[in-house]
Design an enzyme around this catalytic site. Structure first.
Site, PDB file in Angstrom:
ATOM      1  N   GLY A  55       0.818  -1.202   0.000  1.00 42.57           N
ATOM      2  CA  GLY A  55       0.000   0.000   0.000  1.00 42.57           C
ATOM      3  C   GLY A  55       0.857   1.259   0.000  1.00 42.57           C
ATOM      4  N   SER A  56       0.392   2.274   0.699  1.00 43.78           N
ATOM      5  CA  SER A  56       1.030   3.593   0.619  1.00 43.78           C
ATOM      6  C   SER A  56       2.399   3.694   1.300  1.00 43.78           C
ATOM      7  CB  SER A  56       0.099   4.655   1.217  1.00 43.78           C
ATOM      8  OG  SER A  56      -1.089   4.714   0.464  1.00 43.78           O
ATOM      9  N   THR A  57       2.800   2.678   2.084  1.00 40.31           N
ATOM     10  CA  THR A  57       4.164   2.713   2.646  1.00 40.31           C
ATOM     11  C   THR A  57       5.185   2.653   1.517  1.00 40.31           C
ATOM     12  OG1 THR A  57       4.194   0.299   2.919  1.00 40.31           O
ATOM     13  CG2 THR A  57       3.559   1.619   4.842  1.00 40.31           C
ATOM     14  N   PHE A  58       4.715   2.300   0.302  1.00 37.36           N
ATOM     15  CA  PHE A  58       5.601   2.191  -0.857  1.00 37.36           C
ATOM     16  C   PHE A  58       5.813   3.534  -1.558  1.00 37.36           C
ATOM     17  CE2 PHE A  58       6.715   0.066  -5.029  1.00 37.36           C
ATOM     18  CZ  PHE A  58       7.819  -0.613  -4.539  1.00 37.36           C
TER      19      PHE A  58
END
Length: 554
Positions: free
Chosen positions: A289-292
């Protein structure tokens, strides 16, 4: 052959058992080593009303009547023999004397009192291998078991006997050769009085080595306590040295039960539990998800595809490149201006990063991911699953590339690998190699040099610091006044189809100390498999914030 051997002499062969080495944490606290348990045994001749007593014992120990009867009818058993039936946890006086003893301790004490009321039952102390953290570190430390005939066949000449134990999983298996030691042996001639006449051969006993890990026991326990009911995992490391401070998989199991003897019922229940307590989640790969997004920002800057100050324009909450995408749109949760990289990270803007991925292009995107450790083994003592960006050998479509930009599509990342990528934000673009075996002089070893440039990471840091310190940031619940933190939240949707509304949501939080002068630097990544309906990634943020409170207060 032996001239001194006379007709009334005897040959004596004695072995001295090697002590298995201990597993210790970074401060020398025991994680695995010698401990004491309680052996529950029966003296058959003292049993009254045998069948009723055996049923009562079986009920208290949660084992089959048949198991007890099989042990009591063994050939060696006499009426006055002590027949060991089950090994249970020892109840320590100190634990009972606490102002509020744990419920588990009181239950164990009650069980032992009831066992002692049955005539013929005896309790005695027995030395066993003990795992101090139990469930909190079971997937990491693993356990030993008695060797099998197959083990003896697979390890010829390695000093194992039918009485040996062998590491079955985790660190116990990883460092089996160092931990096991070598038994000693003496072959002597004894005269008719039993006195030693001559030592024919002697091998000195070599105790196993102690293995000291970089793990911080208190942090390991703290993370386990926060997430023990949630299917998920946490990894923590020192971002400058690479020392791994915690590896937690939840829910878990008590590895001490494997030492005391696991009933077939318990083994079946562990295997059939839908939460999969035996499954080691920190070794797997997950949709990030957005941790990427900070990683994608780094790729955009490294390849020169993105100008961090360029305003991508406010598209509202849904966007598609053009009509060739059909009904498919990228959606996001917040509108803001200007739509530049720093703000896109703070507001976790899917549309910005979908556009960014398209600007980067699939070749640049895949090549740079390969350069930072995708599709390759991690240089770490425990084998971790490889991070990948596609189910095939490449990103196949424009939509897949756009989705990959915000950590969806077919992106799968191992949490420790993700932590290693994040170390580059604090080390002028160099990725630090994680390690588990303690070194007296800890110094960071570079795994991948110039994963990003120094200038790249300075741009990214503005965004990830805002995530935790800007009141609009998605990780603001972890903000501290005393220590500067940075990080990134993430919620990954797992859907069977684009129309699916019942899919899982994986919640993430990556958080780290942003100031190099801090006394206890840490980079922590936690993931919970299903955060739908319980607060999304915010659920993980709050729990990690509690863990960090405890970590910094020690």
């Amino acid at each position: 052959i032996f001239p001194d051997l006379e007709s009334d002499d005897k040959i004596s062969v004695t072995t001295s058992k090697a002590e298995r080495g201990e597993i210790l944490d970074r401060d020398g606290k025991m994680l695995a080593g010698k401990g004491v348990a309680t052996s529950v045994g029966i003296i058959p001749g003292k049993l009254e009303d045998r069948n009723v007593s055996i049923e009562k014992i079986a009920e208290l120990l949660e084992i089959d009547v048949e198991t007890i009867n099989n042990k009591l009818t063994a050939k060696w058993v006499k009426e006055d023999s002590f027949v060991p039936i089950e090994t249970i946890p020892k109840v320590e006086e100190i634990d009972l004397m606490k102002i509020q003893p744990e419920e588990k301790t009181l239950e164990e004490q009650d069980c032992q009192n009831k066992l002692l009321e049955i005539p013929g039952v005896m309790l005695s102390d027995v030395e066993v291998r003990t795992y101090e953290l139990g469930e909190a570190a079971a997937h990491l430390i693993g356990y030993v078991q008695s060797v099998t005939a197959e083990d003896l066949e697979n390890h010829p000449g390695e000093g194992y006997s039918a009485e040996s134990v062998i590491g079955r999983s985790g660190v116990e298996k990883l460092y089996e050769k160092q931990l096991k030691g070598k038994d000693g042996c003496d072959i002597k001639i004894l005269d008719s009085d039993g006195e030693v006449k001559e030592v024919l051969a002697s091998i000195f006993k070599e105790d196993g080595m102690d293995i000291r890990l970089t793990i911080d026991s208190d942090l390991q326990k703290s993370l386990y306590e926060q997430f023990k009911e949630d299917p998920g995992c946490s990894v923590a490391m020192n971002p400058y040295t690479g020392e791994v401070l915690a590896l937690v998989s939840t829910p878990s199991y008590d590895n001490n039960e494997f030492i005391r003897g696991l009933s077939s019922e318990k083994w079946t229940s562990l295997n059939e539990d839908e939460k999969k307590p035996l499954y080691n989640r920190f070794r797997q790969v997950w949709c990030p998800g957005s941790t990427f997004k900070p990683v994608v920002a780094g790729i955009g800057l490294k390849t020169g595809s993105i100008d961090p100050k360029e305003d991508f324009g406010n598209e509202g909450l849904a966007w598609q490149k053009d009509s060739s995408w059909g009904s498919y749109q990228v959606t996001t949760l917040h509108e803001y201006e200007p739509v530049i990289m720093k703000n896109a990270i703070i507001y976790s803007d899917n549309i910005y990063f979908a556009k960014a991925a398209l600007k980067i292009g699939s070749e640049n995107f895949m090549n740079t991911l390969n350069e930072i450790g995708f599709n390759q083994d991690m240089p770490f003592e425990i084998a971790m699953q490889e991070s990948t960006y596609s189910n095939t050998d490449k990103i196949e479509t424009e939509i897949q590339l756009a989705d990959s930009g915000y950590g969806q599509g077919q992106i799968l990342v191992n949490p420790l690998h993700l932590a290693s990528i994040y170390t580059s934000f604090l080390n002028e673009g160099n990725m630090i190699k994680p390690y588990l075996k303690y070194k007296e002089e800890a110094s960071g070893e570079t795994w991948i040099e110039n994963a990003f440039s120094k200038e790249n990471v300075e741009e990214i840091m503005q965004g990830v610091e805002g995530v935790v310190n800007d009141p609009e940031g998605t990780g603001y619940a972890a903000h501290r006044d005393d220590i500067l933190l940075a990080g990134k939240t993430g919620t990954a949707e797992l859907k069977a189809t684009k129309e699916d509304t019942s899919g899982k949501e994986i919640g993430w939080f990556s958080v780290f100390t942003a100031d190099k002068s801090v006394d206890k630097p840490i980079l922590l990544i936690s993931m919970v498999e299903n955060v739908k309906g319980i607060g999304g990634s915010g659920y993980v943020v709050k729990k990690d914030a509690t863990v960090l409170d405890e970590y910094f207060e020690e």
